[in-house]
Design a protein around this motif. Structure first.
Motif, PDB file in Angstrom:
ATOM      1  N   ILE A   1       0.724  -1.151  -0.009  1.00 50.16           N
ATOM      2  CA  ILE A   1      -0.040  -0.097  -0.049  1.00 50.16           C
ATOM      3  C   ILE A   1       0.937   1.261  -0.145  1.00 50.16           C
TER       4      ILE A   1
ATOM      5  N   ARG B   1      -4.290   5.354   3.742  1.00 51.00           N
ATOM      6  CA  ARG B   1      -4.884   4.049   3.501  1.00 51.00           C
ATOM      7  C   ARG B   1      -3.690   2.967   4.345  1.00 51.00           C
ATOM      8  N   ARG B   2      -2.623   3.201   4.172  1.00 57.28           N
ATOM      9  CA  ARG B   2      -1.540   2.120   4.858  1.00 57.28           C
ATOM     10  C   ARG B   2      -1.966   2.183   6.136  1.00 57.28           C
TER      11      ARG B   2
END
Length: 231
Positions: free
Chosen positions: A134, A139-140
């Motif tokens: 990612i 988002r990660r």
């Protein structure tokens, strides 16, 4: 690059001293009658297991805080806690295998405690592998928070496995399982070595955790620079 804080430098030195003292106490503790010298790995085995459990639980707490505040600082703390704990837990498993060879006549058996321990280690190895796929930091971090929160359930299950399931793994603290092989009662000198090892590895965990946080902060700065260049 910021220089290492003086307090952290002192903690580095203190950690090494405590590790040496802990090793001395483990070697100086009375020889266990049945298991002999191999029992001495018990002190480091439990010490590393305790710090690994502590780190996995801390990571779950940091995950909750991140999901509430959305501050990447908590993601860095979570990653640091898991990475240090993953190394400690691997040491725990290796030392447990060394202990198991003379006690159970095998390096490994699919006992509930050992099985849950192996699953926990694999869960957190997968955590880092999946994070690498990612690219977006937010988002990660969201993925890592949810994963670490769910994965954190495996740590207490591993700890309580010897109390929840029929197992040959000894319960040295607060009683013992009659089915266990390799159990023993600690003498006063053994208790000193045992509790000092818990203290020493707790300090070592804090030291490595702090160092890993600083590394994570530098990694984030590099990542931000890369994003600016590619924009």
């Amino acid at each position: 690059m910021q220089s290492k804080p003086l307090a952290l430098k002192i903690l580095d030195i203190v950690s090494i001293i405590l590790l040496v003292i802990s090793a001395y106490l483990a070697l100086d503790a009375p020889l266990e009658k049945t298991m002999g010298a191999v029992q001495r790995v018990f002190y480091f085995h439990i010490g590393t297991a305790w710090t690994a459990l502590l780190g996995f639980i801390l990571a779950a707490v940091f995950s909750v805080i991140y999901l509430i505040r959305k501050d990447l600082k908590w993601d860095r703390l979570q990653v640091a806690a898991i990475e240090v704990s993953l190394v400690f837990f691997l040491i725990t498993i290796v030392l447990g295998s060394i202990w198991a060879r003379p006690a159970w006549n095998t390096w490994w058996t699919w006992d509930p405690r050992l099985t849950t321990a192996a699953i926990t280690e694999l869960i957190y190895i997968a955590y880092f592998m999946l994070r690498q796929g990612i690219d977006d930091p937010d988002r990660r971090a969201r993925f890592g928070a949810v994963y670490a929160l769910i994965g954190g359930l495996s740590a207490p299950i591993t700890f309580f496995a010897i109390r929840l399931f029929r197992t040959i793994h000894p319960v040295v603290i607060s009683g013992s399982n009659p089915e266990a092989e390799g159990t023993f009662s600690m003498s006063p000198d053994m208790r000193v070595a045992f509790f000092f090892a818990l203290f020493a590895f707790t300090v070592i965990f804090i030291d490595l955790f702090w160092n890993r946080i600083r590394l994570g902060s530098l990694q984030d700065q590099v990542e931000q620079l890369k994003l600016k260049v590619t924009m």
